[in-house]
Design a protein around this motif. Structure first.
Motif, mmCIF file in Angstrom:
data_model
loop_
_atom_site.group_PDB
_atom_site.id
_atom_site.type_symbol
_atom_site.label_atom_id
_atom_site.label_comp_id
_atom_site.label_asym_id
_atom_site.label_seq_id
_atom_site.Cartn_x
_atom_site.Cartn_y
_atom_site.Cartn_z
ATOM 1 N N UNK A 162 -12.076 -3.128 -10.787
ATOM 2 C CA UNK A 162 -10.829 -3.584 -10.659
ATOM 3 C C UNK A 162 -9.603 -3.312 -9.699
ATOM 4 N N UNK A 163 -8.828 -4.304 -9.261
ATOM 5 C CA UNK A 163 -7.968 -3.791 -8.456
ATOM 6 C C UNK A 163 -6.582 -2.853 -8.926
ATOM 7 N N UNK A 164 -6.236 -1.818 -8.419
ATOM 8 C CA UNK A 164 -4.990 -1.187 -9.008
ATOM 9 C C UNK A 164 -3.885 -1.141 -7.993
ATOM 10 N N UNK A 165 -2.842 -1.182 -8.519
ATOM 11 C CA UNK A 165 -1.506 -1.166 -7.507
ATOM 12 C C UNK A 165 -1.289 0.296 -7.331
ATOM 13 N N UNK A 166 -1.638 1.020 -6.093
ATOM 14 C CA UNK A 166 -1.526 2.180 -5.788
ATOM 15 C C UNK A 166 -0.159 2.635 -4.849
ATOM 16 N N UNK A 167 0.507 3.918 -5.470
ATOM 17 C CA UNK A 167 1.802 3.953 -4.442
ATOM 18 C C UNK A 167 1.246 4.797 -3.076
ATOM 19 N N UNK A 222 -11.631 1.847 -11.735
ATOM 20 C CA UNK A 222 -12.623 1.537 -12.787
ATOM 21 C C UNK A 222 -12.222 1.051 -13.817
ATOM 22 N N UNK A 223 -10.906 0.971 -14.057
ATOM 23 C CA UNK A 223 -10.447 0.310 -15.200
ATOM 24 C C UNK A 223 -9.834 1.500 -16.272
ATOM 25 N N UNK A 224 -10.206 2.523 -15.895
ATOM 26 C CA UNK A 224 -9.806 3.699 -16.762
ATOM 27 C C UNK A 224 -8.372 4.180 -16.553
ATOM 28 N N UNK A 225 -7.970 5.043 -17.484
ATOM 29 C CA UNK A 225 -6.817 5.759 -17.458
ATOM 30 C C UNK A 225 -6.567 6.826 -16.267
ATOM 31 N N UNK A 226 -7.987 7.193 -15.615
ATOM 32 C CA UNK A 226 -7.748 8.126 -14.602
ATOM 33 C C UNK A 226 -7.815 7.452 -13.532
ATOM 34 N N UNK A 227 -7.702 6.210 -13.247
ATOM 35 C CA UNK A 227 -7.576 5.550 -11.965
ATOM 36 C C UNK A 227 -6.267 5.848 -11.512
#
Ligand code: ACO
Length: 323
Positions: free
Chosen positions: A1-6, A173-178
């Motif tokens: 999944x897409x995550x918005x990364x700083x 990967x959709x987990x809290x470690x992303x």
């Protein structure tokens, strides 16, 4: 999944520093009262040539520099502000022009002190929805222009400044470690609008007006509202306060920050505090604090960071992210 990364963070402050002692000559107050009730020792005040657009541009350039990116790589600018350069166009397009960006799109978002948290939640949806790849999220304010400098109950509390982050769409990967934004929770309740507002506007008085606040009333609601959205993002992400590395709250008042952290069970040494140096800079306060804690090496890659704010409206919100 897409995550918005700083990818980068930066800030900008007006040249002029105004210490509490200066207020003793303007209104009936004291350095001691201001420090005891708020934790504020000084704030920056914009000179006439320093505006929400110029401070926002400087913070954006600092964030781009930190990210190692060129303005041309940005396709969306979301500016959180309640003190735009003009009623329209959006100050975001002025910053876009100052950065030399001619593609993509830019808009302002107005949620007073919660503006940056709202803007992060909003930018996250644009990235995850595929409408943008790289977003500049800016909080920039010149609240000194809205203050009634004869009202001691408000004029000592606020300051000017700007902070910005570059968000980029990354894979998770959709987990809290992303890495990136993991959860957001936004709220508002307009029934409280009389407790904190500006008594002017384009459609009513035709003037910009002055900030008016029932400080004690705002204080009364603040901790419960902050706790509400923070517990909501904890539940969404499946974490608890002890999992956090850093808590970066809106910098309105040290007593509100301390009481919120205590109620949430967040250890004092995990709380980032800059209210002593900046006062309440509204939508700029969270990114200014974030930039300070990254610059001095506290926040590091992989850390779990909680942002939170509460302000006029009332509006309130929290964003949980992994740096
Ligand atoms: N100097 C000296 N005395 C003062 C000052 C001052 N600058 N300001 C107020 N006082 C006086 C009051 O007049 C009052 O006097 P009285 O008892 O004779 O009536 C006394 O100090 C106590 O006033 P309170 O308002 O009860 O003081 P309090 O401890 O609540 O502190 C404050 C006031 C700092 C404003 C606090 O209520 C506060 O921080 N409120 C929340 C503000 C906030 O968080 N805003 C966030 C959102 S901002 C946004 O969205 C734009």
């Amino acid at each position: 999944m897409i995550r918005s990364v700083i990818r980068g963070v930066g800030s900008a402050l007006p040249r002029r520093v105004m210490k509490n002692a200066e207020f003793e000559r303007i209104v009936d107050t004291s350095d001691e009262w201001i420090v005891q009730r708020t934790g504020i020792r000084q704030r920056h005040i914009a000179e006439p040539d320093e505006t929400t657009a110029s401070l926002g541009e400087a913070a954006a350039r600092a964030a781009l520099g930190d990210a190692g990116m060129d303005p041309a790589e940005i396709d969306l600018i979301v500016l959180a502000t309640s003190t735009p350069n003009n009623t329209f166009p959006a100050t975001a397009v002025e910053i876009q022009e100052r950065l030399g960006i001619r593609h993509g799109f830019a808009f302002d978002l107005q949620a007073v002190c919660s503006g940056f948290v709202y803007a992060m939640g909003t930018a996250d949806l644009y990235l995850r929805g595929g409408l943008a790849r790289r977003v500049l999220v800016i909080g920039s304010e010149t609240f000194s222009r809205l203050l009634d400098w004869t009202d001691r109950t408000t004029c000592v509390l606020f300051g000017d400044g700007a902070g910005a982050v570059v968000l980029e769409a990354g894979e998770g990967n959709g987990s809290v470690s992303d890495r990136g934004i993991l959860a957001a929770s936004l709220r508002s309740d307009g029934s409280h609008k009389e407790k904190l507002f500006v008594d002017g506007g384009a459609s009513t008085t035709g003037t910009i007006g002055h900030l008016r606040m029932e400080g004690r009333e705002v204080f009364k609601h603040a901790v419960a509202m902050i706790t509400d959205v923070v517990e909501s993002v904890f539940a969404k992400a499946g974490i608890t306060a002890s999992d956090l590395d850093w808590f970066v709250p809106h910098q309105a008042n040290k007593r509100i920050i301390d009481a919120s952290a205590r109620k949430l069970g967040i250890a004092e040494e995990k709380v980032v505090v800059t209210v002593d140096l900046h006062g309440n800079t509204s939508a700029a306060s969270v990114p200014l604090a974030l930039a300070a804690a990254v610059a001095d090496g506290r926040i590091k890659k992989g850390h779990l960071v909680l942002l939170e704010a509460m302000g006029g409206g009332f509006t309130w919100g929290a964003v949980l992210l992994r740096w």
